[in-house]
Enzyme design. Sequence first.
Site, PDB file in Angstrom:
ATOM      1  N   LYS A 135       0.799  -1.171  -0.007  1.00  0.00           N
ATOM      2  CA  LYS A 135      -0.092   0.084  -0.125  1.00  0.00           C
ATOM      3  C   LYS A 135       0.932   1.358   0.039  1.00  0.00           C
ATOM      4  CE  LYS A 135      -2.976   0.538   3.647  1.00  0.00           C
ATOM      5  NZ  LYS A 135      -2.722   1.964   4.127  1.00  0.00           N
ATOM      6  N   SER A 136       1.920   1.408   0.766  1.00  0.00           N
ATOM      7  CA  SER A 136       2.712   2.498   1.005  1.00  0.00           C
ATOM      8  C   SER A 136       3.206   2.647  -0.588  1.00  0.00           C
ATOM      9  CB  SER A 136       3.857   2.240   2.041  1.00  0.00           C
ATOM     10  OG  SER A 136       3.318   2.218   3.289  1.00  0.00           O
ATOM     11  N   GLY A 191      -4.978   7.735   5.412  1.00  0.00           N
ATOM     12  CA  GLY A 191      -4.257   8.619   5.884  1.00  0.00           C
ATOM     13  C   GLY A 191      -2.800   9.141   5.180  1.00  0.00           C
ATOM     14  N   SER A 243       6.864   9.171  12.030  1.00  0.00           N
ATOM     15  CA  SER A 243       5.932   9.249  11.097  1.00  0.00           C
ATOM     16  C   SER A 243       6.530   9.352   9.512  1.00  0.00           C
ATOM     17  CB  SER A 243       4.738  10.268  11.093  1.00  0.00           C
ATOM     18  OG  SER A 243       3.899  10.252  10.020  1.00  0.00           O
ATOM     19  N   ASP A 301       1.964  -0.926  12.029  1.00  0.00           N
ATOM     20  CA  ASP A 301       0.661  -1.391  11.733  1.00  0.00           C
ATOM     21  C   ASP A 301       0.307  -2.901  12.024  1.00  0.00           C
ATOM     22  OD1 ASP A 301       0.036   1.078  10.347  1.00  0.00           O
ATOM     23  OD2 ASP A 301       1.280   0.439   8.418  1.00  0.00           O
ATOM     24  N   ARG A 335      -6.292   2.187  17.936  1.00  0.00           N
ATOM     25  CA  ARG A 335      -5.976   0.656  17.696  1.00  0.00           C
ATOM     26  C   ARG A 335      -5.796  -0.092  19.191  1.00  0.00           C
ATOM     27  NH1 ARG A 335      -2.993   0.423  11.777  1.00  0.00           N
ATOM     28  NH2 ARG A 335      -4.927   0.480  10.585  1.00  0.00           N
ATOM     29  N   ARG A 384      -7.398  -2.921   9.605  1.00  0.00           N
ATOM     30  CA  ARG A 384      -6.515  -3.992  10.210  1.00  0.00           C
ATOM     31  C   ARG A 384      -7.131  -4.490  11.746  1.00  0.00           C
ATOM     32  NH1 ARG A 384      -2.527  -3.473   6.929  1.00  0.00           N
ATOM     33  NH2 ARG A 384      -1.563  -1.347   6.384  1.00  0.00           N
TER      34      ARG A 384
HETATM   35  C1  S3P Z   1       2.609   5.027   6.185  1.00  0.00           C
HETATM   36  C2  S3P Z   1       3.171   5.347   7.519  1.00  0.00           C
HETATM   37  C3  S3P Z   1       2.494   4.806   8.453  1.00  0.00           C
HETATM   38  C4  S3P Z   1       1.631   3.636   8.373  1.00  0.00           C
HETATM   39  C5  S3P Z   1       0.709   3.680   7.303  1.00  0.00           C
HETATM   40  C6  S3P Z   1       1.485   3.806   5.938  1.00  0.00           C
HETATM   41  C7  S3P Z   1       3.302   5.256   4.767  1.00  0.00           C
HETATM   42  O1  S3P Z   1       1.766   5.923   9.236  1.00  0.00           O
HETATM   43  O2  S3P Z   1       0.835   3.470   9.790  1.00  0.00           O
HETATM   44  O3  S3P Z   1      -0.283   2.714   7.401  1.00  0.00           O
HETATM   45  O4  S3P Z   1       2.897   4.754   3.839  1.00  0.00           O
HETATM   46  O5  S3P Z   1       4.133   6.338   4.924  1.00  0.00           O
HETATM   47  P1  S3P Z   1       2.505   7.274  10.028  1.00  0.00           P
HETATM   48  O6  S3P Z   1       3.581   7.896   9.193  1.00  0.00           O
HETATM   49  O7  S3P Z   1       1.535   7.915  10.427  1.00  0.00           O
HETATM   50  O8  S3P Z   1       3.182   6.499  11.191  1.00  0.00           O
END
Ligand code: S3P
Length: 450
Positions: A28-29, A101, A174, A327, A358, A403
């Site tokens: 996903k990222s 997010g 983050s 995650d 969570r 999740r």
């Molecule tokens: C992600 C970063 C993480 C993760 C999210 C994906 C990303 O969030 O929890 O599912 O793709 O950069 P945070 O940056 O808020 O920790």
Amino acid sequence: MSGHGTPEPLRSRKAAALTGQARVPGDKSISHRSLILGAMAVGETRISGLLDGEDVLRTADAMRAFGAEVTEHGPGEWSVHGVGVGGFREPEDVIDCGNAGTGVRLIMGAMATTPITATFTGDASLRSRPMGRVTDPIALFGAQAYGRDGGRLPMTVIGAADPIPVRYHTPMPSAQVKSAVLLAGLNAPGETVVIETEPTRDHSERMLRGFGAELSVDDTDEGRVITLKGHPELKPQTIDVPRDPSSAAFPVCAALIVEGSDVLVPNIGLNPTRAGLFETLRDMGADLTYENVREEGGEPVADLRARFSPDMKGIDVPPERAASMIDEYPILSVVASFATGTTSMHGVKELRVKESDRIDAMAQGLRANGVSVNEGEDWWEVEGLGPNGVPGGATVEARLDHRIAMSFLCLGMAARDPVTVDDAAAVRTSFPIFEPLMTDLGARFERVNG
Ligand code: S3P
């Protein structure tokens, strides 16, 4: 879209041995970043293995709204005709990022240094999440953001006409915040610097370099210092998205707790910034092996083989590992319920601001299913009941969190009585084939009237 339709309750019953191969979807990222960076390159980026979950489809729509040509050619096969750094046009309508997010925060960063205005919204989960962590640093570039109280969506961002480069120390671990700042830095002159105290997933750094940006990373006393030179011409790429370790976590963990299981999850990226769960499971005594370890596209990759592990022990999860498995705490807490002894998880307050809180969502759902959980603001611990020790039998709230939903469906596969998730629709945001894939392995799901 999840969160807007009729709830989709789903029940998971104790399964016989899970066996076979689990081909989980694309990361996903990396999928979000492929679309966004593709849109900021000049020319055509080709992507294969893109995750076709709702979160990523929202990002594809958003990139179209900002002027890129984004086309799906077949399952996982996409192209993005980018408009170049600084080439975004002003969207005609509100950008709805759904549950994502990562989508909204990265896109806000990417548009923050272009003189256009965009309004962002999302589902009830996303509208409750803090955006100040991105609007604070983009304000330093000269962008303005107007949102609801507490920095929540809907929010309008006015990109800076004359952006200035930024030196920014991320206040929390983050990758989303780090990435938003780096993407904003692309259209600022000079050097943008991001410093992180704890390393987080480094896909943005790797991909920015891949697209031709000048970016350096230095480990210093101050932390990990990432320096990006502004105004690069990003060159289109051919990207093969690896399979998502965060999705692999579900069949792996289910196999560890369901008696007699033996599951192979091929082709999983073991980038150290993402692989913390697998190390933790091995520390607990899980029968989890890495087979056929190799390198692909500069990243370590392996086939994961997980077998039923009745002798797992609770452990103190090292807090410095948190970012590399952030995650995965929900599904780890499920595995911990079937281990012997207590599993303690510290330094995890970021879990409170994910798609749901969570810690609270898992604690309440586990307790309802007969597992003891203690918690504080940034820690929690699960009292393991050993293999076959979890009573189950309860209905839990998914809280629009994929999740949470998948974790409790896995709990039901090994608990004595079935576990029901009140709404499994959110699973489609990251793992649209979760149900058929797990059913193929031997899981037993059943639709319930709402
Ligand atoms: C992600 C970063 C993480 C993760 C999210 C994906 C990303 O969030 O929890 O599912 O793709 O950069 P945070 O940056 O808020 O920790």
